[in-house]
Design a protein around this motif. Sequence first.
Motif, PDB file in Angstrom:
ATOM      1  N   LEU A  21       0.832  -1.208   0.000  1.00 34.61           N
ATOM      2  CA  LEU A  21       0.000   0.000   0.000  1.00 34.61           C
ATOM      3  C   LEU A  21       0.863   1.253   0.000  1.00 34.61           C
ATOM      4  O   LEU A  21       0.583   2.214  -0.715  1.00 34.61           O
ATOM      5  N   LYS A  22       1.927   1.238   0.800  1.00 34.50           N
ATOM      6  CA  LYS A  22       2.822   2.396   0.851  1.00 34.50           C
ATOM      7  C   LYS A  22       3.603   2.520  -0.460  1.00 34.50           C
ATOM      8  O   LYS A  22       3.682   3.601  -1.049  1.00 34.50           O
ATOM      9  N   PHE A  23       4.160   1.418  -0.942  1.00 36.67           N
ATOM     10  CA  PHE A  23       4.971   1.407  -2.163  1.00 36.67           C
ATOM     11  C   PHE A  23       4.162   1.910  -3.370  1.00 36.67           C
ATOM     12  O   PHE A  23       4.667   2.651  -4.202  1.00 36.67           O
ATOM     13  N   GLY A  30       3.766   3.913   6.036  1.00 32.86           N
ATOM     14  CA  GLY A  30       3.509   2.535   6.452  1.00 32.86           C
ATOM     15  C   GLY A  30       2.535   2.485   7.613  1.00 32.86           C
ATOM     16  O   GLY A  30       1.708   1.581   7.717  1.00 32.86           O
ATOM     17  N   GLY A  31       2.616   3.468   8.513  1.00 36.50           N
ATOM     18  CA  GLY A  31       1.701   3.517   9.654  1.00 36.50           C
ATOM     19  C   GLY A  31       0.261   3.706   9.210  1.00 36.50           C
ATOM     20  O   GLY A  31      -0.652   3.074   9.746  1.00 36.50           O
ATOM     21  N   GLU A  32       0.062   4.575   8.219  1.00 33.21           N
ATOM     22  CA  GLU A  32      -1.287   4.777   7.684  1.00 33.21           C
ATOM     23  C   GLU A  32      -1.786   3.491   7.032  1.00 33.21           C
ATOM     24  O   GLU A  32      -2.954   3.120   7.193  1.00 33.21           O
ATOM     25  N   SER A  63      -7.487  -4.107  -3.054  1.00 33.56           N
ATOM     26  CA  SER A  63      -8.330  -2.932  -3.288  1.00 33.56           C
ATOM     27  C   SER A  63      -8.409  -2.083  -2.037  1.00 33.56           C
ATOM     28  O   SER A  63      -8.545  -2.601  -0.920  1.00 33.56           O
ATOM     29  N   TYR A  64      -8.308  -0.761  -2.245  1.00 32.62           N
ATOM     30  CA  TYR A  64      -8.443   0.210  -1.157  1.00 32.62           C
ATOM     31  C   TYR A  64      -8.809   1.555  -1.760  1.00 32.62           C
ATOM     32  O   TYR A  64      -8.238   1.959  -2.777  1.00 32.62           O
ATOM     33  N   ASP A  65      -9.761   2.231  -1.145  1.00 28.98           N
ATOM     34  CA  ASP A  65     -10.124   3.602  -1.520  1.00 28.98           C
ATOM     35  C   ASP A  65     -10.464   3.714  -3.014  1.00 28.98           C
ATOM     36  O   ASP A  65     -10.045   4.649  -3.684  1.00 28.98           O
ATOM     37  N   GLY A  66     -11.222   2.749  -3.526  1.00 29.14           N
ATOM     38  CA  GLY A  66     -11.672   2.804  -4.911  1.00 29.14           C
ATOM     39  C   GLY A  66     -10.643   2.412  -5.949  1.00 29.14           C
ATOM     40  O   GLY A  66     -10.904   2.528  -7.141  1.00 29.14           O
TER      41      GLY A  66
END
Length: 74
Positions: A21-23, A30-32, A63-66
Motif C-alpha cells: 500500500l505504501k509502495f 507505512g503507519g497509515e 483494493s483500497y479507496d476505490g
Amino acid sequence: MSSAPQPVAVRAVPIELCQLLKFAGLTATGGEAKQVISQGLVTLNGAVETQKRKKLLAGDQVSYDGQTLIVTLA
C-alpha cells in the motif's frame, strides 16, 4: 466504483500488504497503511484482509479507496 486494476511491479515476492500500500502510493506512510488494514478497509482477492503483514504473491489483487492493484513481478 473501482477503477480498472493497476499492475504494481515489485522486485520480489512475497511482499507484505502494508508495504504494498505504501509502495504503490495508496497511503502516505507505512503507519497509515497498517491503520487502514486494521480498520478493515482493504480487500485482498475480494475478501476483507486485516493482517497487516499478510504475504502477497504475484497475481494477488488488493483494493483500497476505490483503487485496485495487481501484484506483478518486475
